[in-house]
Design a protein around this motif. Structure first.
Motif, PDB file in Angstrom:
ATOM      1  N   UNK A  42       0.856  -1.369  -0.017  1.00  9.52           N
ATOM      2  CA  UNK A  42      -0.070   0.060  -0.060  1.00  9.52           C
ATOM      3  C   UNK A  42       0.715   1.276   0.042  1.00  9.52           C
ATOM      4  N   UNK A  43       2.328   1.346   0.264  1.00  7.08           N
ATOM      5  CA  UNK A  43       2.910   2.205   0.461  1.00  7.08           C
ATOM      6  C   UNK A  43       3.140   3.403  -0.856  1.00  7.08           C
ATOM      7  N   UNK A  44       2.934   2.806  -1.981  1.00  8.56           N
ATOM      8  CA  UNK A  44       3.005   3.687  -3.154  1.00  8.56           C
ATOM      9  C   UNK A  44       1.906   3.960  -3.991  1.00  8.56           C
ATOM     10  N   UNK A  45       0.800   3.794  -3.474  1.00 11.21           N
ATOM     11  CA  UNK A  45      -0.523   3.727  -4.061  1.00 11.21           C
ATOM     12  C   UNK A  45      -0.854   5.300  -4.246  1.00 11.21           C
ATOM     13  N   UNK A  46      -0.393   6.358  -3.810  1.00 17.13           N
ATOM     14  CA  UNK A  46      -0.789   7.701  -4.043  1.00 17.13           C
ATOM     15  C   UNK A  46      -0.214   7.796  -5.693  1.00 17.13           C
ATOM     16  N   UNK A  47       1.035   7.580  -5.800  1.00 15.56           N
ATOM     17  CA  UNK A  47       1.733   7.464  -7.237  1.00 15.56           C
ATOM     18  C   UNK A  47       1.016   6.815  -8.143  1.00 15.56           C
ATOM     19  N   UNK A  48       0.445   5.472  -7.762  1.00 17.40           N
ATOM     20  CA  UNK A  48      -0.203   4.660  -8.759  1.00 17.40           C
ATOM     21  C   UNK A  48      -1.301   5.101  -9.152  1.00 17.40           C
ATOM     22  N   UNK A  49      -2.161   5.517  -8.180  1.00 16.73           N
ATOM     23  CA  UNK A  49      -3.509   6.012  -8.559  1.00 16.73           C
ATOM     24  C   UNK A  49      -3.301   7.225  -9.266  1.00 16.73           C
ATOM     25  N   UNK A  50      -2.580   8.256  -8.918  1.00 19.80           N
ATOM     26  CA  UNK A  50      -2.555   9.697  -9.737  1.00 19.80           C
ATOM     27  C   UNK A  50      -2.017   9.359 -11.392  1.00 19.80           C
ATOM     28  N   UNK A  51      -0.998   8.253 -11.150  1.00 19.56           N
ATOM     29  CA  UNK A  51      -0.600   7.950 -12.548  1.00 19.56           C
ATOM     30  C   UNK A  51      -1.346   7.335 -13.381  1.00 19.56           C
ATOM     31  N   UNK A  82      -7.638  15.449 -11.828  1.00 18.70           N
ATOM     32  CA  UNK A  82      -8.013  14.806 -10.640  1.00 18.70           C
ATOM     33  C   UNK A  82      -6.902  14.206  -9.800  1.00 18.70           C
ATOM     34  N   UNK A  83      -6.638  14.690  -8.790  1.00 15.73           N
ATOM     35  CA  UNK A  83      -5.662  14.300  -7.536  1.00 15.73           C
ATOM     36  C   UNK A  83      -6.365  13.911  -6.156  1.00 15.73           C
ATOM     37  N   UNK A  84      -5.429  13.340  -5.481  1.00 20.70           N
ATOM     38  CA  UNK A  84      -5.995  12.641  -4.107  1.00 20.70           C
ATOM     39  C   UNK A  84      -5.697  14.043  -3.187  1.00 20.70           C
ATOM     40  N   UNK A  85      -6.552  13.874  -2.381  1.00 19.98           N
ATOM     41  CA  UNK A  85      -6.528  14.952  -1.168  1.00 19.98           C
ATOM     42  C   UNK A  85      -5.456  14.456  -0.063  1.00 19.98           C
ATOM     43  N   UNK A  86      -4.362  14.992   0.023  1.00 20.67           N
ATOM     44  CA  UNK A  86      -3.477  14.450   0.858  1.00 20.67           C
ATOM     45  C   UNK A  86      -3.899  14.481   2.338  1.00 20.67           C
ATOM     46  N   UNK A  87      -4.743  15.263   2.805  1.00 19.56           N
ATOM     47  CA  UNK A  87      -5.367  15.302   4.208  1.00 19.56           C
ATOM     48  C   UNK A  87      -6.108  14.126   4.289  1.00 19.56           C
ATOM     49  N   UNK A  88      -6.632  13.488   3.408  1.00 17.53           N
ATOM     50  CA  UNK A  88      -7.575  12.495   3.679  1.00 17.53           C
ATOM     51  C   UNK A  88      -7.015  11.203   3.073  1.00 17.53           C
ATOM     52  N   UNK A  89      -5.601  11.015   3.094  1.00 15.04           N
ATOM     53  CA  UNK A  89      -5.090   9.805   2.737  1.00 15.04           C
ATOM     54  C   UNK A  89      -4.284   9.076   3.735  1.00 15.04           C
ATOM     55  N   UNK A  90      -4.603   8.017   3.903  1.00 17.05           N
ATOM     56  CA  UNK A  90      -4.030   7.226   5.276  1.00 17.05           C
ATOM     57  C   UNK A  90      -4.191   5.611   5.080  1.00 17.05           C
TER      58      UNK A  90
END
Length: 322
Positions: A199-208, A218-226
């Motif tokens: 799960x560690x690299x999912x932000x990059x995978x999702x936005x990619x 469309x970007x992820x909200x960093x304040x609501x990512x955990x």
């Protein structure tokens, strides 16, 4: 399926109560109001648009004859679809150990007219409208404001699911290849795994993946990512996963419901005071809670039946279904 012109479908639906000439040509600025809705002290207000009765009719018609035909990945999407709900989005993760949660920042406002046009055109072969391509410009105008998808319009939820269809397919493939589970409820994304490192690299995978399917804005909200793991309280989309894998309502809600049930049985005045409303609305609210429990955790509902009586609980369930 026999396709028919948009005008013929509209007139058959409304028999002169609403005019197709208005649907296809009237100015729309007076058909909705913008409302500023507060979030929290730390975040700015957002605009929600309230359509009038006629605009709601226009959208209901478009939903029925067009937007219900849009593509959606029914394996991973549990929002805005008949017969499924938030419970299904959480249950698919119930037997994993580690959970990634995120949401897409300013989801609806970042869906622009070009995205909307693209999903409408993609439905041309499936929708029962023979001249759909002749009316795309007007349909886009009917369902967007200032070239963006508005929060509050009846068609917006179905359109948003379709806009993310290619992302859902591609990201599902990414997760399946890594033995992870992916579900989405509107702008909320959940991924779970037996291995936390996955799960560690999912932000990059999702936005990619979003970028690869043309959804660059469309970007992820960093304040609501955990990331959370078993051993702590696992709360997803307002529901909890218990240590035995059961999906249930949060303990705070259980206490709230049981307090209301106690007052409902013993003291109507205290029920009113506790709910800060009149007795009718308090009872309606309690009925809604009990019906919610009925969809989420039948075992807990049985406990409520034993504690407060079968007749009490089933009467509240029946009241909510009327």
């Amino acid at each position: 399926m026999t396709k028919k012109p948009l005008a013929e479908l509209f007139r058959a639906m409304y028999h002169g109560k609403y005019e197709f000439s208005d649907f296809i040509g009237e100015p729309l600025g007076s058909r909705y109001k913008a409302l500023s809705v507060g979030r929290t002290e730390a975040s700015k207000d957002r605009l929600v648009y309230a359509p009038d009765k006629t605009m709601k009719i226009y959208h209901s018609f478009l939903n029925l004859f067009l937007f219900e035909y849009l593509d959606v990945n029914d394996r991973v999407v549990f929002s805005y679809r008949k017969g499924v709900n938030v419970v299904g989005a959480v249950r698919k993760h119930a037997h994993n150990k580690h959970f990634f949660q995120a949401d897409i920042q300013d989801f609806f406002p970042n869906i622009d007219s070009m995205m909307v046009r693209s999903v409408i055109e993609s439905a041309a072969a499936r929708a029962p409208i023979s001249d759909l391509m002749d009316h795309v410009d007007r349909i886009v105008e009917l369902v967007t404001i200032d070239s963006a998808l508005p929060i509050g319009f009846p068609a917006s939820p179905l359109i948003s699911n379709a806009v993310l269809h290619r992302f859902d397919d591609c990201f599902e493939d990414y997760c399946v290849a890594r033995e992870m589970v992916y579900t989405r409820y509107s702008d909320d994304i959940i991924v779970s795994s037996q291995n936390r490192d996955d799960l560690n690299n999912l932000v990059a995978a999702i936005e990619g993946t979003l970028k690869s399917v043309g959804l660059v804005q469309l970007k992820l909200n960093p304040e609501k990512t955990k990331i959370t793991s078993i051993g702590r309280k696992i709360k997803l989309l307002g529901l909890v996963i218990l240590p035995n894998g059961t999906v249930s309502v949060d303990i705070k809600m259980k206490r709230h419901i049981e307090t209301m049930l106690h007052f409902y049985i013993t003291d109507s005045a205290k029920l009113r005071d506790f709910s800060e409303t009149d007795l009718s609305k308090a009872t309606e609210q309690l009925s809604g809670y009990v019906n919610y429990v009925n969809t989420v955790d039948s075992a807990y509902l049985d406990k409520l039946r034993k504690k407060y009586g079968v007749t009490v609980i089933d009467t509240l369930i029946h009241q909510g279904s009327r």
